[in-house]
Scaffold this motif. Structure first.
Motif: not given
Length: 342
Positions: A95-105, A118-124
């Protein structure tokens, strides 16, 4: 209400939990395919951007600690519940990995977030891999009820995702109700704490009391969120690591804010005129918003609601007839989570 106290401090309990869980957590992550393993190890602070070994902090391990203690409180052992604790920690970090992407943190735990490296797609995808690893951890370890454990974790994940979805939707709405906001926070924060405690009960042999432990964790999680929201407005930056009024500058619809906006008071109406517009608050506006939230009763309501939730959580814990020593340690962790008012 019973008054068991812990011989260990909350900090000692969390250190004990990390010592039990981290070797198994590293083993699960280490067995992942190379690309996902590298991102996960970076996220946990075990490696730097270049893949070199690092000694970064991987988080407090609150949720795994609740799982281990719930197992002991149910009459079992912490060791037997380690796979469940690993699954909970993997789910939390998904959930943290996805939250960071969604919130732009861009930072977490004083390090760059995975998506910035690593990039958005890789983190998701790495978040997805952690969730898959959580279910593998439950499936591969001995358990009195493997299917039941999977159902508990699945329900927590579904509620967590629903809460995150609501939180995202609230950003574009001006009519969020307090009931909706409480339901959102209950899913986003309370669901996994409840699931962590219920899993501990299952692995501790207390399946018949898992509902009580789930209710304890859910109430504790919502109280934790209320305290976190209060700190997001009035917390000491030296403690929170965030600038003063940081949540207000971004016009976050946290629980104290929504309580004030829906209070029907003159202060609440003035806050709505200031807060429910486009753009971040600037200059003296965040300080004015904080004053209006307090005048409208949002601060007092959130503090009282957190206290009531903690009392309700402890009532559920008592009703589970827990082993006294472990119950005392659950109380210590609960106190730590909800008394961060420095």
């Amino acid at each position: 209400m019973s008054v068991e106290t812990s011989a260990r401090s909350a900090a000692e309990i969390l250190a004990w939990s990390r010592g039990l869980v981290e070797p198994a957590l590293r083993s699960v992550v280490g067995a992942m395919p190379p690309a996902m393993r590298g991102i996960a190890e970076f996220h946990f602070g075990w490696r730097d951007e270049a893949g070199r070994a690092a000694a970064g902090a991987g988080g407090k391990s609150v949720r795994p600690a609740l799982t281990l203690l719930a197992a002991e409180a149910s009459g079992g052992t912490a060791a037997a519940a380690v796979p469940a604790a690993v699954a909970v920690e993997l789910t939390h970090n998904f959930s943290l990995l996805h939250d960071d992407v969604m919130d732009g943190d861009r930072t977490r735990r004083h390090r760059p977030t995975a998506w910035t490296v690593f990039g958005v797609s890789a983190a998701i995808l790495a978040g997805d891999a952690l969730l898959a690893g959580a279910y593998e951890a439950l499936a591969e370890a001995p358990s009195p009820d493997p299917a039941g454990a999977v159902r508990v974790l699945s329900r927590a994940v579904l509620e967590l995702v629903e809460g995150q979805s609501a939180d995202t939707a609230f950003e574009d709405r001006t009519d969020v109700t307090l009931a909706e906001c409480l339901a959102m926070a209950g899913g986003k924060t309370g669901a996994l704490l409840g699931g962590a405690c219920a899993l501990g009960a299952l692995y501790g042999g207390g399946a018949g009391r898992a509902g009580r432990y789930r209710a304890f964790g859910e109430r504790l999680g919502l109280a934790f969120q209320l305290v976190d929201d209060l700190l997001g407005i009035w917390g000491d930056p030296e403690v929170t690591g965030k600038p003063v009024h940081s949540d207000l500058r971004n016009r976050k619809k946290s629980l104290p804010v929504v309580a004030a906006l829906t209070s029907g008071t003159p202060a609440g109406e003035e806050l709505a005129a200031l807060y429910l517009r486009r753009g971040a608050l600037a200059g003296d506006e965040p300080a004015r918003a904080a004053a209006l939230i307090e005048a409208a009763g949002g601060r007092a309501w959130a503090a009282a609601e957190a206290d009531a939730l903690v009392a309700g959580a402890l009532t559920e814990l008592d009703a589970a007839d827990p082993v006294p020593a472990a119950a005392g340690e659950l109380r210590s962790v609960a106190h730590m989570l909800t008394h961060r008012d420095h």
